[in-house]
Design a protein around this motif. Structure first.
Motif, PDB file in Angstrom:
ATOM      1  N   THR A   1       0.838  -1.182   0.000  1.00 49.81           N
ATOM      2  CA  THR A   1       0.000   0.000   0.000  1.00 49.81           C
ATOM      3  C   THR A   1       0.879   1.241   0.000  1.00 49.81           C
ATOM      4  O   THR A   1       2.047   1.208   0.372  1.00 49.81           O
ATOM      5  CB  THR A   1      -0.931   0.025   1.234  1.00 49.81           C
ATOM      6  OG1 THR A   1      -0.133   0.156   2.396  1.00 49.81           O
ATOM      7  CG2 THR A   1      -1.796  -1.202   1.295  1.00 49.81           C
ATOM      8  N   ALA A   4       2.671   2.189   3.389  1.00 46.93           N
ATOM      9  CA  ALA A   4       3.781   1.285   3.684  1.00 46.93           C
ATOM     10  C   ALA A   4       4.978   1.627   2.810  1.00 46.93           C
ATOM     11  O   ALA A   4       6.119   1.630   3.276  1.00 46.93           O
ATOM     12  CB  ALA A   4       3.356  -0.162   3.473  1.00 46.93           C
ATOM     13  N   LEU A  14       9.835  -2.755   7.629  1.00 46.33           N
ATOM     14  CA  LEU A  14       8.470  -3.263   7.707  1.00 46.33           C
ATOM     15  C   LEU A  14       8.468  -4.783   7.643  1.00 46.33           C
ATOM     16  O   LEU A  14       9.273  -5.387   6.946  1.00 46.33           O
ATOM     17  CB  LEU A  14       7.634  -2.710   6.553  1.00 46.33           C
ATOM     18  CG  LEU A  14       7.518  -1.193   6.446  1.00 46.33           C
ATOM     19  CD1 LEU A  14       6.847  -0.803   5.152  1.00 46.33           C
ATOM     20  CD2 LEU A  14       6.761  -0.637   7.632  1.00 46.33           C
ATOM     21  N   THR A  15       7.566  -5.377   8.375  1.00 45.18           N
ATOM     22  CA  THR A  15       7.364  -6.816   8.312  1.00 45.18           C
ATOM     23  C   THR A  15       5.870  -7.077   8.490  1.00 45.18           C
ATOM     24  O   THR A  15       5.153  -6.220   9.011  1.00 45.18           O
ATOM     25  CB  THR A  15       8.192  -7.558   9.384  1.00 45.18           C
ATOM     26  OG1 THR A  15       8.074  -8.958   9.173  1.00 45.18           O
ATOM     27  CG2 THR A  15       7.730  -7.217  10.787  1.00 45.18           C
ATOM     28  N   GLY A  16       5.421  -8.196   8.068  1.00 45.95           N
ATOM     29  CA  GLY A  16       4.004  -8.520   8.182  1.00 45.95           C
ATOM     30  C   GLY A  16       3.785  -9.690   9.117  1.00 45.95           C
ATOM     31  O   GLY A  16       4.668 -10.517   9.321  1.00 45.95           O
ATOM     32  N   VAL A  17       2.599  -9.757   9.702  1.00 49.74           N
ATOM     33  CA  VAL A  17       2.202 -10.898  10.521  1.00 49.74           C
ATOM     34  C   VAL A  17       0.817 -11.334  10.078  1.00 49.74           C
ATOM     35  O   VAL A  17       0.059 -10.557   9.501  1.00 49.74           O
ATOM     36  CB  VAL A  17       2.203 -10.575  12.031  1.00 49.74           C
ATOM     37  CG1 VAL A  17       3.612 -10.292  12.532  1.00 49.74           C
ATOM     38  CG2 VAL A  17       1.291  -9.431  12.358  1.00 49.74           C
ATOM     39  N   TRP A  19      -3.095 -12.568  10.012  1.00 51.40           N
ATOM     40  CA  TRP A  19      -4.363 -12.117  10.569  1.00 51.40           C
ATOM     41  C   TRP A  19      -5.062 -13.341  11.145  1.00 51.40           C
ATOM     42  O   TRP A  19      -5.071 -14.408  10.538  1.00 51.40           O
ATOM     43  CB  TRP A  19      -5.189 -11.492   9.448  1.00 51.40           C
ATOM     44  CG  TRP A  19      -6.360 -10.698   9.916  1.00 51.40           C
ATOM     45  CD1 TRP A  19      -7.656 -11.103   9.913  1.00 51.40           C
ATOM     46  CD2 TRP A  19      -6.352  -9.377  10.443  1.00 51.40           C
ATOM     47  NE1 TRP A  19      -8.458 -10.100  10.413  1.00 51.40           N
ATOM     48  CE2 TRP A  19      -7.679  -9.026  10.747  1.00 51.40           C
ATOM     49  CE3 TRP A  19      -5.347  -8.451  10.706  1.00 51.40           C
ATOM     50  CZ2 TRP A  19      -8.042  -7.803  11.289  1.00 51.40           C
ATOM     51  CZ3 TRP A  19      -5.708  -7.230  11.240  1.00 51.40           C
ATOM     52  CH2 TRP A  19      -7.040  -6.909  11.519  1.00 51.40           C
ATOM     53  N   ILE A  24      -4.602  -9.452  14.631  1.00 50.17           N
ATOM     54  CA  ILE A  24      -3.307 -10.029  14.283  1.00 50.17           C
ATOM     55  C   ILE A  24      -3.008 -11.236  15.156  1.00 50.17           C
ATOM     56  O   ILE A  24      -3.556 -11.389  16.249  1.00 50.17           O
ATOM     57  CB  ILE A  24      -2.176  -8.989  14.408  1.00 50.17           C
ATOM     58  CG1 ILE A  24      -2.035  -8.509  15.859  1.00 50.17           C
ATOM     59  CG2 ILE A  24      -2.376  -7.841  13.458  1.00 50.17           C
ATOM     60  CD1 ILE A  24      -0.781  -7.701  16.088  1.00 50.17           C
ATOM     61  N   SER A  32       8.216 -12.174  15.879  1.00 53.23           N
ATOM     62  CA  SER A  32       8.872 -11.239  14.963  1.00 53.23           C
ATOM     63  C   SER A  32       9.655 -10.180  15.725  1.00 53.23           C
ATOM     64  O   SER A  32      10.775  -9.826  15.349  1.00 53.23           O
ATOM     65  CB  SER A  32       7.845 -10.549  14.060  1.00 53.23           C
ATOM     66  OG  SER A  32       7.238 -11.477  13.197  1.00 53.23           O
TER      67      SER A  32
END
Length: 111
Positions: A1, A4, A14-17, A19, A24, A32
């Motif tokens: 996005t 981001a 940045l890192t993602g986790v 859902w 989350i 993380s």
């Protein structure tokens, strides 16, 4: 996005986790953070996130501030927990209790 990408352009890592259940996956989030060398985390939360951390037994200490007021039946709970009866209660021990003006601060740990 776009937000981001804007943050990444500023040098923010940045890192993602994943859902999970409309929120989350907090265990994945903590893993993380641990990989980044963050081993202490202060979570200031409302009833949903507080309930998640408590229910998943991810709380070492709980700092609870209480004011001498009653909010009635429409007030929000401290933590959303799926308890069916008093037998399901979550027991804590008091590590510290202090009066702060009219309010009270309790520092609790899982029993």
């Amino acid at each position: 996005t776009a937000p981001a990408q804007d943050l990444a352009a500023l040098g923010v890592g940045l890192t993602g986790v994943a859902w999970k259940d409309n929120g989350i996956d907090v265990r994945e989030l903590l893993d993380s953070l641990g990989e980044l060398g963050i081993n202490e985390l202060l979570v200031e939360a409302g009833p949903t996130l507080a309930g998640t951390f408590i229910n998943e037994r991810l709380v070492d200490e709980l700092w609870l501030y209480q004011a001498p007021v009653f909010l009635g039946s429409t007030g929000r709970p401290t933590a959303n927990l799926p308890l069916e009866s008093m037998a399901d209660k979550v027991q804590w021990k008091v590590l510290d209790r202090r009066q702060l003006g009219e309010d009270q601060r309790l520092i609790l740990a899982p029993a």
